[in-house]
Design a protein around this motif. Structure first.
Motif, PDB file in Angstrom:
ATOM      1  N   ASP A   3     106.276  37.796  20.265  1.00 38.39           N
ATOM      2  CA  ASP A   3     106.774  39.138  20.576  1.00 38.39           C
ATOM      3  C   ASP A   3     106.667  39.427  22.072  1.00 38.39           C
ATOM      4  O   ASP A   3     107.578  40.015  22.666  1.00 38.39           O
ATOM      5  CB  ASP A   3     105.984  40.192  19.785  1.00 38.39           C
ATOM      6  CG  ASP A   3     106.293  40.145  18.296  1.00 38.39           C
ATOM      7  OD1 ASP A   3     107.346  39.595  17.937  1.00 38.39           O
ATOM      8  OD2 ASP A   3     105.465  40.638  17.497  1.00 38.39           O
ATOM      9  N   LYS A   6     109.472  37.617  23.850  1.00 41.36           N
ATOM     10  CA  LYS A   6     110.752  38.306  23.699  1.00 41.36           C
ATOM     11  C   LYS A   6     110.824  39.549  24.578  1.00 41.36           C
ATOM     12  O   LYS A   6     111.871  39.861  25.152  1.00 41.36           O
ATOM     13  CB  LYS A   6     110.957  38.693  22.229  1.00 41.36           C
ATOM     14  CG  LYS A   6     111.207  37.512  21.299  1.00 41.36           C
ATOM     15  CD  LYS A   6     111.395  37.979  19.864  1.00 41.36           C
ATOM     16  CE  LYS A   6     111.688  36.810  18.938  1.00 41.36           C
ATOM     17  NZ  LYS A   6     111.825  37.249  17.515  1.00 41.36           N
ATOM     18  N   GLU A   7     109.705  40.254  24.703  1.00 38.84           N
ATOM     19  CA  GLU A   7     109.666  41.438  25.573  1.00 38.84           C
ATOM     20  C   GLU A   7     109.876  41.061  27.029  1.00 38.84           C
ATOM     21  O   GLU A   7     110.557  41.781  27.783  1.00 38.84           O
ATOM     22  CB  GLU A   7     108.328  42.160  25.410  1.00 38.84           C
ATOM     23  CG  GLU A   7     108.191  42.924  24.121  1.00 38.84           C
ATOM     24  CD  GLU A   7     106.843  43.621  24.006  1.00 38.84           C
ATOM     25  OE1 GLU A   7     106.691  44.479  23.120  1.00 38.84           O
ATOM     26  OE2 GLU A   7     105.928  43.292  24.799  1.00 38.84           O
TER      27      GLU A   7
END
Length: 251
Positions: A3, A6-7
């Motif tokens: 995550d 992806k950020e």
């Protein structure tokens, strides 16, 4: 971890209009590389393998031109644009959604142990070449101008410029100007009160005048509403007594 990765990619698209593809970001953005490598060195640092952590951060500096001490704490969705020459000290803390441009230093002013580097709260933006020094706090959503030297706390939502940095006065007026510029379709990007350009001063005067007129018009509308006036209906009735409007109907 996925995550966070992806950020890192998404935030580049959000804040850099030059970004085109994920592959381009993964292969050509040193700020992204530095943050990914810092997470590894920071994890090693927390395991108390201090030399290995410092060595891994040294390799990251060699590859990216960005020096981040493995002890520094960095939040989510942080973006380091261009990045060359950025230095972040051991006890620095960077909150979520912050943006740093090239040449920024988050440095210390003391040789004493303990907290000696800045803390950036959420959403801080630091311009290119700025130096933020000492165990100070930069409040949420604050902005630091390019090449400023900041040695004192900056309150939330404030803008600090100059050497030594000072807080720009009348933040409310700046907000009103930005709102009015957006309303009339004009971008006041890079316009500053500190500039002596007469054209910029004229633009500021026009924006201030337009904002004042808009405020007065809103007050008049509110007073008419309190008196029970229906503005739209009254406008239609007024057209019925307008000679030019009647001539158009006859024609």
């Amino acid at each position: 971890m996925l995550d966070r990765f992806k950020e890192d990619i998404a935030v580049v698209f959000e804040r850099d209009p030059a970004a085109r593809t994920r592959w381009e970001i993964l292969t050509t953005y040193p700020g992204v590389h530095a943050l990914i490598m810092h997470r590894l060195s920071h994890w090693i640092w927390k395991q108390r393998f201090y030399w290995l952590a410092r060595f891994s951060s040294h390799l990251a500096r060699w590859f990216t031109g960005i020096e981040i001490h493995p002890g520094a704490q960095i939040g989510r969705r942080v973006f380091i644009d261009h990045g060359m020459g950025v230095v972040i000290g051991e006890t620095a803390v960077i909150g979520d959604d912050c943006t740093l441009y090239h040449g920024v230093t988050l440095g210390g002013t003391s040789w004493n142990k303990g907290k000696r580097h800045p803390t950036l709260e959420r959403g801080v933006v630091i311009g290119a070449g700025a130096k933020v020094l000492g165990p100070i706090t930069i409040g949420a959503e604050a902005k630091i101008g390019s090449n400023a030297v900041v040695v004192k706390d900056v309150p939330p939502n404030a803008t600090a410029v100059g050497i030594p940095a000072r807080i720009l006065d009348d933040q409310e007026k700046h907000r009103q100007r930005d709102d009015m510029a957006a309303k009339i379709g004009f971008s006041a990007y890079a316009v500053s009160d500190n500039m002596n350009d007469p054209m910029i001063k004229a633009i500021h005067a026009l924006l201030d005048h337009a904002a004042k007129q808009d405020q007065q018009l809103q007050e008049v509308m509110q007073q008419l509403a309190k008196l029970g006036a229906d503005i739209e209906t009254d406008a239609e009735v007024g057209k019925a007594f307008d000679v030019n409007y009647l001539n158009k109907i006859v024609d």
